[in-house]
Design an enzyme around this catalytic site. Structure first.
Site, mmCIF file in Angstrom:
data_model
loop_
_atom_site.group_PDB
_atom_site.id
_atom_site.type_symbol
_atom_site.label_atom_id
_atom_site.label_comp_id
_atom_site.label_asym_id
_atom_site.label_seq_id
_atom_site.Cartn_x
_atom_site.Cartn_y
_atom_site.Cartn_z
ATOM 1 N NE ARG A 41 -2.477 -1.330 3.508
ATOM 2 C CZ ARG A 41 -2.506 -2.567 3.966
ATOM 3 N NH1 ARG A 41 -3.075 -3.521 3.254
ATOM 4 N NH2 ARG A 41 -1.973 -2.862 5.136
ATOM 5 C CG ASP A 86 -3.116 -13.856 1.502
ATOM 6 O OD1 ASP A 86 -3.598 -14.741 2.235
ATOM 7 O OD2 ASP A 86 -2.780 -12.745 1.923
#
EC number: 4.1.1.37
Length: 298
Positions: A41, A86
């Site tokens: 991010r 993930d």
């Protein structure tokens, strides 16, 4: 080795092998650098790409995973790329529902609560076939890297995956998961074996797809302490390394360096160094110089 400029699946010749040479314990001209959460991010382009769809839809899109993996390399002179994915795609492939809740993190609407819940899980042999989108992302990314730097694949270690599956999400204590270890030790080992059996073909498949190194994340090591870690985590960490290496050899594939990263596992550095991995990752609580002294004979 990659001959005639082409490697597995005709991949371009690797131009910067500093990271791989360091992982194999060879001398390098400088310390290679790559970052945890390398695609993250902190990058505005990451936030823009991720805004287009939910988290696990992104994980299932090879094109999106490739783009997110490559973004930090356009900004920084990094020495490796790590595929965007993930660790919780493995529980999903075993048949569990997992969502990513904004502001909260991963959530399992129906976590494992009783021993009989293990019957809900799919055969671990089918996991690799359910995760073809990860392999496609790795192959696509390896090609688009054009040999610039090596590509790292990864997975979560069995205890860490079990903790999420039993707890139902993140937790500061992992109380539900630890209760299983005390109250259901046989079922706990059964689940850990299922997860280990699922991880072997998944990690080997990543190498077949183009991964040039593998990292195993034991993100919840610190919730265990030495005694429980040696019973419920370390044996499976060792088994993953041993079986992945054996499977690569059986398939006639070149070995790749394997990294074990056990967050808050400073109490087990010596054991991890003997677990069959080429690299032991350190977290921020461990001084590298002290770790070197502790593992001087490694």
């Amino acid at each position: 080795m990659e001959a005639n400029g082409l490697g597995l699946k005709g991949f371009p010749e690797l131009k910067n092998d500093t990271f791989l040479r360091a992982a194999w314990g060879e001398e390098t001209d400088y310390t290679p650098v790559w970052c945890m959460r390398q695609a993250g991010r902190y990058l505005p382009e990451f936030r823009e790409t991720r805004a287009a769809q939910d988290f696990f839809s992104t994980c299932r899109s090879p094109e999106a995973c490739c783009e997110l993996t490559l973004q930090p390399l356009r900004r920084f002179p990094l020495d490796a790329a790590i595929i965007f994915s993930d660790i919780l795609v493995v529980p999903q492939a075993l048949g569990m529902e997992v969502t990513m809740v904004p502001g909260k993190g991963p959530s399992f609407p129906e976590p494992l609560r009783e021993e009989r819940d293990l019957e809900r899980l799919r055969d671990p042999a089918v996991v690799a076939s359910e995760l073809g989108y990860v392999f496609q992302a790795i192959t696509l990314t390896r090609r688009r890297l054009a040999g610039r730097v090596p590509l790292i694949g990864f997975a979560g270690a069995p205890w860490t995956l079990m903790a999420y599956m039993v707890e139902g999400g993140g937790s500061s204590t992992m109380a539900q998961a630890k209760r299983w270890l005390y109250q259901r030790p046989q079922a706990s080992h059964q689940l850990l074996r299922i997860l280990t059996d699922a991880l072997i073909p998944y990690l080997v498949g990543q190498v077949v797809a183009g991964a040039q190194a593998l990292q195993l994340f034991e993100s919840h090591a610190g919730h265990l302490g030495p005694h429980l870690f040696n019973i419920f985590a370390l044996p499976y960490i060792r088994d993953v390394a041993k079986r992945v290496k054996a499977r690569l050899l059986e398939a006639g594939l070149a070995p790749v360096p394997m990294i074990i990263f056990a967050k808050d596992g400073h109490f087990a550095l010596e054991e991890l160094a003997q677990a069959g991995y080429e690299v032991v990752g350190l977290d921020w609580t461990v001084a590298p110089k002290k770790a070197r002294r502790r593992l001087d004979s490694w």
